[in-house]
Design a protein around this motif. Structure first.
Motif, PDB file in Angstrom:
ATOM      1  N   ASN A   2       0.836  -1.200   0.000  1.00  0.00           N
ATOM      2  CA  ASN A   2       0.000   0.000   0.000  1.00  0.00           C
ATOM      3  C   ASN A   2       0.875   1.256   0.000  1.00  0.00           C
ATOM      4  OD1 ASN A   2       0.721   0.725   2.672  1.00  0.00           O
ATOM      5  ND2 ASN A   2      -0.933  -0.517   3.533  1.00  0.00           N
ATOM      6  N   LEU A   3       0.232   2.405  -0.095  1.00  0.00           N
ATOM      7  CA  LEU A   3       0.967   3.665  -0.223  1.00  0.00           C
ATOM      8  C   LEU A   3       1.831   3.963   1.001  1.00  0.00           C
ATOM      9  CD1 LEU A   3       1.612   6.118  -1.898  1.00  0.00           C
ATOM     10  CD2 LEU A   3      -0.462   7.206  -1.043  1.00  0.00           C
ATOM     11  N   ILE A   4       1.339   3.675   2.180  1.00  0.00           N
ATOM     12  CA  ILE A   4       2.131   3.923   3.390  1.00  0.00           C
ATOM     13  C   ILE A   4       3.397   3.083   3.370  1.00  0.00           C
ATOM     14  CG2 ILE A   4       2.194   3.624   5.901  1.00  0.00           C
ATOM     15  CD1 ILE A   4      -0.741   4.491   5.959  1.00  0.00           C
ATOM     16  N   CYS A   9       9.491   3.225   2.424  1.00  0.00           N
ATOM     17  CA  CYS A   9      10.691   2.765   1.712  1.00  0.00           C
ATOM     18  C   CYS A   9      11.443   3.907   1.039  1.00  0.00           C
ATOM     19  CB  CYS A   9      10.297   1.737   0.654  1.00  0.00           C
ATOM     20  SG  CYS A   9       9.663   0.195   1.352  1.00  0.00           S
ATOM     21  N   VAL A  10      10.827   5.084   0.991  1.00  0.00           N
ATOM     22  CA  VAL A  10      11.434   6.228   0.310  1.00  0.00           C
ATOM     23  C   VAL A  10      12.467   6.882   1.214  1.00  0.00           C
ATOM     24  CG1 VAL A  10      10.924   8.556  -0.561  1.00  0.00           C
ATOM     25  CG2 VAL A  10       9.376   6.669  -1.080  1.00  0.00           C
TER      26      VAL A  10
END
Length: 134
Positions: A2-4, A9-10
């Protein structure tokens, strides 16, 4: 994922990096006698809002006469190379402020440069259209 999870990971430094871009300056090319590129950097939303406030008088009416100053200040805050706050450069051209130096170096081209800075910042008309079309 999912986006979270993706965001976790960014590299968090990427979130605060400001985009830069090289553009040609016709006025500087005339001054130096050859092609001249300047490096521009995106403005933060806060800086852009502060600059936008210059465009309105105390009654909230649009002050068309302030547009040139707005463009110059976009250059002051958005042009990275040449650095318009460089004391030696300001002294050489007899500019008392970075805004004066922007006027000397770019003149009316400051409007074109300001537009490019605003586009790079994602704050221009194109950005507004993209949001509408999303």
């Amino acid at each position: 994922m999912n986006l979270i999870e993706k965001l976790l990971c960014v590299d968090k430094e990427k979130a605060t990096e400001k985009a830069t871009k090289k553009i040609r300056s016709k006025k500087l090319a005339k001054l130096v006698g050859e092609d001249a590129e300047i490096t521009i950097r995106e403005l933060s939303g806060k800086r852009y809002n502060a600059l936008q406030a210059m465009l309105f008088d105390k009654k909230g009416n649009r002050d068309v006469n302030a547009t040139y100053d707005f463009n110059l200040m976009c250059c002051v805050h958005g042009v990275v190379d040449p650095c318009l706050t460089d004391k030696n450069l300001m002294d050489h051209f007899g500019a008392s402020t970075p805004k004066d130096l922007a006027a000397i170096l770019f003149g009316m081209e400051s409007g074109i440069i300001a537009t490019e800075i605003i586009k790079l910042s994602g704050l221009g008309e194109d950005a507004e259209e993209e949001v509408k079309n999303s």
